[in-house]
Design an enzyme around this catalytic site. Structure first.
Site, PDB file in Angstrom:
ATOM      1  N   THR A  75     -55.834   7.426  41.823  1.00 15.72           N
ATOM      2  CA  THR A  75     -54.809   8.002  42.488  1.00 15.72           C
ATOM      3  C   THR A  75     -55.085   9.190  43.431  1.00 15.72           C
ATOM      4  O   THR A  75     -54.276   9.451  44.673  1.00 15.72           O
ATOM      5  CB  THR A  75     -53.943   8.671  41.165  1.00 15.72           C
ATOM      6  OG1 THR A  75     -53.454   7.733  40.422  1.00 15.72           O
ATOM      7  CG2 THR A  75     -52.834   9.485  41.819  1.00 15.72           C
ATOM      8  N   TYR A 130     -43.383   0.413  39.053  1.00 18.85           N
ATOM      9  CA  TYR A 130     -42.272  -0.452  39.486  1.00 18.85           C
ATOM     10  C   TYR A 130     -41.599  -1.658  38.804  1.00 18.85           C
ATOM     11  O   TYR A 130     -40.583  -1.548  37.945  1.00 18.85           O
ATOM     12  CB  TYR A 130     -42.335  -0.646  41.018  1.00 18.85           C
ATOM     13  CG  TYR A 130     -40.984  -1.001  41.614  1.00 18.85           C
ATOM     14  CD1 TYR A 130     -40.110  -0.002  41.779  1.00 18.85           C
ATOM     15  CD2 TYR A 130     -40.481  -2.353  41.938  1.00 18.85           C
ATOM     16  CE1 TYR A 130     -38.958  -0.077  42.331  1.00 18.85           C
ATOM     17  CE2 TYR A 130     -39.296  -2.458  42.459  1.00 18.85           C
ATOM     18  CZ  TYR A 130     -38.398  -1.413  42.789  1.00 18.85           C
ATOM     19  OH  TYR A 130     -37.319  -1.638  43.165  1.00 18.85           O
ATOM     20  N   TYR A 159     -55.414   3.097  32.158  1.00 20.88           N
ATOM     21  CA  TYR A 159     -54.989   4.347  32.768  1.00 20.88           C
ATOM     22  C   TYR A 159     -53.749   4.329  32.215  1.00 20.88           C
ATOM     23  O   TYR A 159     -52.794   3.654  32.894  1.00 20.88           O
ATOM     24  CB  TYR A 159     -55.193   4.354  34.458  1.00 20.88           C
ATOM     25  CG  TYR A 159     -54.774   5.788  35.038  1.00 20.88           C
ATOM     26  CD1 TYR A 159     -54.676   6.882  34.473  1.00 20.88           C
ATOM     27  CD2 TYR A 159     -54.924   5.619  36.424  1.00 20.88           C
ATOM     28  CE1 TYR A 159     -54.223   7.862  35.049  1.00 20.88           C
ATOM     29  CE2 TYR A 159     -54.560   6.545  37.083  1.00 20.88           C
ATOM     30  CZ  TYR A 159     -54.258   7.900  36.443  1.00 20.88           C
ATOM     31  OH  TYR A 159     -53.644   8.891  37.153  1.00 20.88           O
ATOM     32  N   ARG A 209     -46.212   8.616  36.763  1.00 20.98           N
ATOM     33  CA  ARG A 209     -46.363   7.867  37.731  1.00 20.98           C
ATOM     34  C   ARG A 209     -45.794   6.439  37.922  1.00 20.98           C
ATOM     35  O   ARG A 209     -45.212   6.083  38.759  1.00 20.98           O
ATOM     36  CB  ARG A 209     -47.498   7.872  38.391  1.00 20.98           C
ATOM     37  CG  ARG A 209     -47.964   9.123  39.247  1.00 20.98           C
ATOM     38  CD  ARG A 209     -49.395   9.065  39.703  1.00 20.98           C
ATOM     39  NE  ARG A 209     -49.768  10.280  40.187  1.00 20.98           N
ATOM     40  CZ  ARG A 209     -49.570  10.837  41.474  1.00 20.98           C
ATOM     41  NH1 ARG A 209     -48.930   9.869  42.598  1.00 20.98           N
ATOM     42  NH2 ARG A 209     -50.210  11.926  41.997  1.00 20.98           N
ATOM     43  N   LYS A 262     -57.998   6.188  30.277  1.00 19.34           N
ATOM     44  CA  LYS A 262     -57.830   7.633  30.769  1.00 19.34           C
ATOM     45  C   LYS A 262     -56.462   7.920  30.300  1.00 19.34           C
ATOM     46  O   LYS A 262     -55.414   7.362  30.867  1.00 19.34           O
ATOM     47  CB  LYS A 262     -57.888   7.463  32.405  1.00 19.34           C
ATOM     48  CG  LYS A 262     -57.629   9.034  32.940  1.00 19.34           C
ATOM     49  CD  LYS A 262     -57.414   8.621  34.499  1.00 19.34           C
ATOM     50  CE  LYS A 262     -57.123  10.017  35.173  1.00 19.34           C
ATOM     51  NZ  LYS A 262     -57.101   9.980  36.632  1.00 19.34           N
ATOM     52  N   ILE A 285     -61.669  12.409  33.292  1.00 19.11           N
ATOM     53  CA  ILE A 285     -61.535  12.151  34.801  1.00 19.11           C
ATOM     54  C   ILE A 285     -60.563  13.096  35.456  1.00 19.11           C
ATOM     55  O   ILE A 285     -59.528  13.171  35.408  1.00 19.11           O
ATOM     56  CB  ILE A 285     -60.971  10.602  35.021  1.00 19.11           C
ATOM     57  CG1 ILE A 285     -61.996   9.666  34.125  1.00 19.11           C
ATOM     58  CG2 ILE A 285     -60.743  10.206  36.166  1.00 19.11           C
ATOM     59  CD1 ILE A 285     -61.589   8.297  33.989  1.00 19.11           C
TER      60      ILE A 285
END
Length: 295
Positions: A47, A110, A136, A141, A164, A206
């Site tokens: 990202t 999405y 992740y 997001r 993560k 991270i």
């Protein structure tokens, strides 16, 4: 028990853009800066690296360059996640062929999916590569989060090494540790929660902040690994205002602004991201000064 891909601090490294392309000479400098600062591994095309605005060709070229320039000095973890399972396989196989040590894979965004879909998506990919995968989880997001039960199911795959965890949900982390034990490693995905998550057994972070402060983040995580949580907590608390300032706007806008203020000349962000607002820039400058960053 699964050996973690890394322990300590991994930088979610920015991608230095110049005009319409990547500034590879600057990327080389940034990789060297991280390794010299004690960073334990490098996450490329995540990202913070603005992978979402890179073409597939550019994405793979950046991964290949990072692997070659790093030259086994630390491990390279390639961001290859997608909301299209076949696209994620394509990116992952090419990253593996380029020599990446592991893959970082975000949940589908999405279109999202169900928990059963998450199991099928990541299992499908893991069956088609030969290097470890770090999941992740960043629902802010993607609009989608793993459950602890889904983590347990995915942890059964030998190549799904860990996660993560950027949900900010400590209960999820604790339940995951309960259900998965050492079969699923956890890394903090939030710079403001490194020490508390490591107190629950996370292996490190991270990190976005490590882009500008690799030595500080490495020191804090290694203090945790040594069981020196009081010293690590003091570092975490001292860093909080700076961390808040680095997320006052959408990442990586502030971290790139901070690095440019430090004279690192890392270039601009790509649209739809844009430069920091005049209102928030002084917040970042003051936080940097108060922390003692030289610029």
């Amino acid at each position: 028990m699964k050996t973690p891909v890394f322990e300590g601090s991994s930088v979610a490294i920015i991608t230095p853009f110049r005009g319409e392309g990547v500034d590879y000479s600057k990327l080389a400098e940034l990789i060297d800066f991280q390794i010299n600062g004690g960073t334990d591994s490098i996450v490329i095309c995540g990202t913070t690296g603005e992978a979402s605005t890179q073409s597939i060709e550019e994405h793979l070229e950046v991964i290949k360059f990072c692997v070659e320039h790093t030259n086994h000095r630390v491990k390279v973890i390639a961001g290859t996640g997608s909301n299209d399972t076949k696209a994620a396989v394509y990116l992952s196989q090419h990253a593996e062929a380029s020599g990446a040590d592991a893959l970082l894979m975000v949940t589908p965004y999405y279109n999202k999916t169900t928990q059963a879909g998450l199991v099928r998506h990541f299992t499908y990919i893991a069956d088609r590569v030969n290097i470890p995968i770090i999941l992740y989880n960043v629902p802010s997001r993607t609009g989608l989060s793993f459950t602890a039960d889904t983590y347990r199911e995915l942890s059964k795959h030998p190549l799904i090494n860990g996660v993560k965890e950027a949900s900010g949900n400590f209960s999820l982390a604790a339940h995951t540790r309960l259900l998965c034990g050492d079969e699923l490693n956890i890394w903090s995905g939030n710079d403001d929660q490194v020490v508390p998550l490591m107190s629950l057994g996370a292996k490190g972070v991270i990190s976005v902040v490590a882009n500008m402060l690799p030595a500080d983040m490495a020191q804090m995580t290694h203090l945790c690994l040594e069981g020196k949580f009081a010293e690590a907590s003091a570092m975490q608390i001292r860093m909080m205002d700076l961390i808040d300032a680095l997320f006052v706007e959408v990442n990586p806008i502030p971290i790139k602004a901070a690095m440019n203020l430090m004279g690192m000349d890392v270039g601009e962000v790509r649209l739809p991201l844009c430069e920091m607002t005049a209102k928030n820039l002084p917040v970042l400058v003051n936080a940097m000064k108060n922390y003692g960053v030289k610029f």
